[in-house]
Design a protein around this motif. Sequence first.
Motif, PDB file in Angstrom:
ATOM      1  N   ILE A 203      43.895  21.520  60.303  1.00  0.00           N
ATOM      2  CA  ILE A 203      44.897  20.431  60.289  1.00  0.00           C
ATOM      3  C   ILE A 203      45.439  20.247  58.871  1.00  0.00           C
ATOM      4  O   ILE A 203      46.658  20.255  58.644  1.00  0.00           O
ATOM      5  N   ARG A 204      44.511  20.111  57.895  1.00  0.00           N
ATOM      6  CA  ARG A 204      44.963  19.890  56.511  1.00  0.00           C
ATOM      7  C   ARG A 204      45.733  21.105  55.987  1.00  0.00           C
ATOM      8  O   ARG A 204      46.707  20.952  55.236  1.00  0.00           O
ATOM      9  N   ILE A 207      49.207  21.013  57.328  1.00  0.00           N
ATOM     10  CA  ILE A 207      49.988  19.987  56.612  1.00  0.00           C
ATOM     11  C   ILE A 207      50.389  20.511  55.230  1.00  0.00           C
ATOM     12  O   ILE A 207      51.546  20.392  54.808  1.00  0.00           O
ATOM     13  N   LEU A 208      49.427  21.100  54.518  1.00  0.00           N
ATOM     14  CA  LEU A 208      49.742  21.631  53.188  1.00  0.00           C
ATOM     15  C   LEU A 208      50.839  22.691  53.273  1.00  0.00           C
ATOM     16  O   LEU A 208      51.702  22.785  52.403  1.00  0.00           O
ATOM     17  N   LEU A 209      50.801  23.484  54.331  1.00  0.00           N
ATOM     18  CA  LEU A 209      51.786  24.558  54.481  1.00  0.00           C
ATOM     19  C   LEU A 209      53.106  24.051  55.053  1.00  0.00           C
ATOM     20  O   LEU A 209      54.017  24.842  55.286  1.00  0.00           O
ATOM     21  N   GLY A 210      53.185  22.758  55.319  1.00  0.00           N
ATOM     22  CA  GLY A 210      54.474  22.137  55.616  1.00  0.00           C
ATOM     23  C   GLY A 210      54.886  22.120  57.074  1.00  0.00           C
ATOM     24  O   GLY A 210      56.090  22.038  57.364  1.00  0.00           O
ATOM     25  N   ALA A 211      53.933  22.150  58.000  1.00  0.00           N
ATOM     26  CA  ALA A 211      54.305  22.075  59.421  1.00  0.00           C
ATOM     27  C   ALA A 211      55.012  20.762  59.723  1.00  0.00           C
ATOM     28  O   ALA A 211      54.677  19.716  59.151  1.00  0.00           O
ATOM     29  N   LYS A 212      55.965  20.816  60.636  1.00  0.00           N
ATOM     30  CA  LYS A 212      56.701  19.598  61.000  1.00  0.00           C
ATOM     31  C   LYS A 212      55.774  18.613  61.706  1.00  0.00           C
ATOM     32  O   LYS A 212      55.795  17.415  61.454  1.00  0.00           O
ATOM     33  N   GLY A 231      46.641  13.428  59.297  1.00  0.00           N
ATOM     34  CA  GLY A 231      48.066  13.546  59.581  1.00  0.00           C
ATOM     35  C   GLY A 231      48.401  14.148  60.930  1.00  0.00           C
ATOM     36  O   GLY A 231      49.562  14.473  61.187  1.00  0.00           O
TER      37      GLY A 231
END
Lengths: 390, 191
Positions: A203-204, A207-212, A231
């Motif tokens: 999950i993190r 998020i770090l890689l910028g998933a919508k 998130g």
Amino acid sequence: MKALVWHGTTDIRCDSVPDPQIEHPRDAIIKVTSCAICGSDLHLYDHFMPGMKSGDIMGHESMGEVVEVGPEAKGKLKVGDRVVIPFTIICGECDQCKRGNFSVCERTNRNGHIAAKAFGHTTAGLFGYTHLTGGYPGGQAEYLRVPFADATHIKVPSTLSDEQLLFLSDIFPTGWQAAVQCDIEPTDTVAIWGAGPVGQMAIRSAILLGAKQVIAIDRVPERLDMARAGGAITINFDEESVIERLNELTNGKGPEKCIDSVGMEAHAAGTVDAMYDRVKQATMMETDRPHVLREMAYVCRPAGTLSVPGVYGGLLDKIPFGAIMNKGLTIRTGQTHVNRWTDDLLRRIEEGQIDPSFVITHTVGLDEGPDMYKIFRDKQDGCIKVVLKP
Amino acid sequence: MRYETERTRRRGHADTATDTLARGLGIFSIALGIAEVVAPRALARALGMKGQEGLIAGYGVREIATGIGILASKDPTPWIWGRVAGDGLDLATLATALEGRNPKKGNVGIAMAAVAGVTALDVYCAQTLSRESPHPLPPMQDYSDRTGYPRGIEQSHGAAKDFEVPRDFRTPEAMRPYTQPQAPQRPTPSM
């Protein structure tokens, strides 16, 4: 020394065992300062993975201080170095290691002939993870012998705590690789089955890689809580239809990227295929319960990607390959090429982009390890990640 | 469900499947009981047990009571064990119909096999429930502050966009247009 030793199904004990010795010039011995119980250790605890023998030392997430170095490892390591030990043992020299495919190192599995019979080719040696992967003693112990130590280590700075660094050994790079396998675009929805430690890291990473949009699927309230903190939108599969909800969250198109961080012991109460798997597994007609793989193949958007960091052991039944083929899905899987990612991830920890210690829910001594296996397996007491202090 | 109902919270288990099974057995118990109460003659005829209609209807009442007990109680464990005992009684009663020249022995055999199957489920359910902790669950842990992002989620979202996905991990170029919003609405057919 003290170590957690496998004696049989759900029988792990804290035993006194002989201290490890340097056996090869490339070896090193580390004094373990922190180690952890991994979700994949539970497959051994429940004995779903074959190839364990009574007396095997458990554990493949360890870090500590180098206390002895073999002559051929001295150029890369010295006594006193602080190191995290990746769960994959690597030579750093074979064709696969040169390509960065460390988890399929061609040299480090000393029982490679057994792995080759089971899988067609050998895979890397692993710490504390069956004789199929070399039968190497694991790191849930006071000391650990590290074979091929000149390559099999991650040097870490003294400015960060054990808790921030320990998970470079496995779950952080595993969650990261799961997300990287998805080649995430800023418009992507990433659905992640399983909000255990690897799922939390995935999950993190997404998020770090910028998933919508990141969606986590589980049923344990604490895990869903932690997933939301990271998130993710959460789906409790006991309360709502995973497929309906995923379609609703993606305007009926399905998630572009799906991650299976569950693996062979999927729990899916009440579904026909889950009952089917239970019966077949109980009668030894199937090794794994691949409910998540089936669900991912069904719900994934056409031309999407299925990323599978979850551990599978053998033969899987009723995989909807028609859906996979006709929808043109890409499947990416594999044990983690830990050292391929760790320099980058260590930098991200140092820069404060992420602090993997968020996942720790229990810290205990080695002697409490056997009890923690049960608590972790049964998801009691809000247990998500156990760190052991030898 | 583990934290969602008082019933499962009180029993303190994390296995909702067993809870669902227990409820299913309760519903089955009531349905079977109604059939036995409403149509004891038909059942007696089918099993070659004429003259035992009263007994069958009595068993029906027992089934209904057990089913209500399972569904209405806070802890169904004793009621499921009650079902196991009732299964034994049913099997013993059916066994008596195998004696003599009962022309419906085939039906009796089928009925016994069905009861044996349900008995296995009852025993599994009762044993699983009995193993569960009778103590209340501790309060749920609050992990809502476990973000993992020291600088906050807004700062970390997309922070790794500088990461270059290795060539061997990239989505095949041929697939890429189909998953992206800028995908052509009507891609050129390739065949």
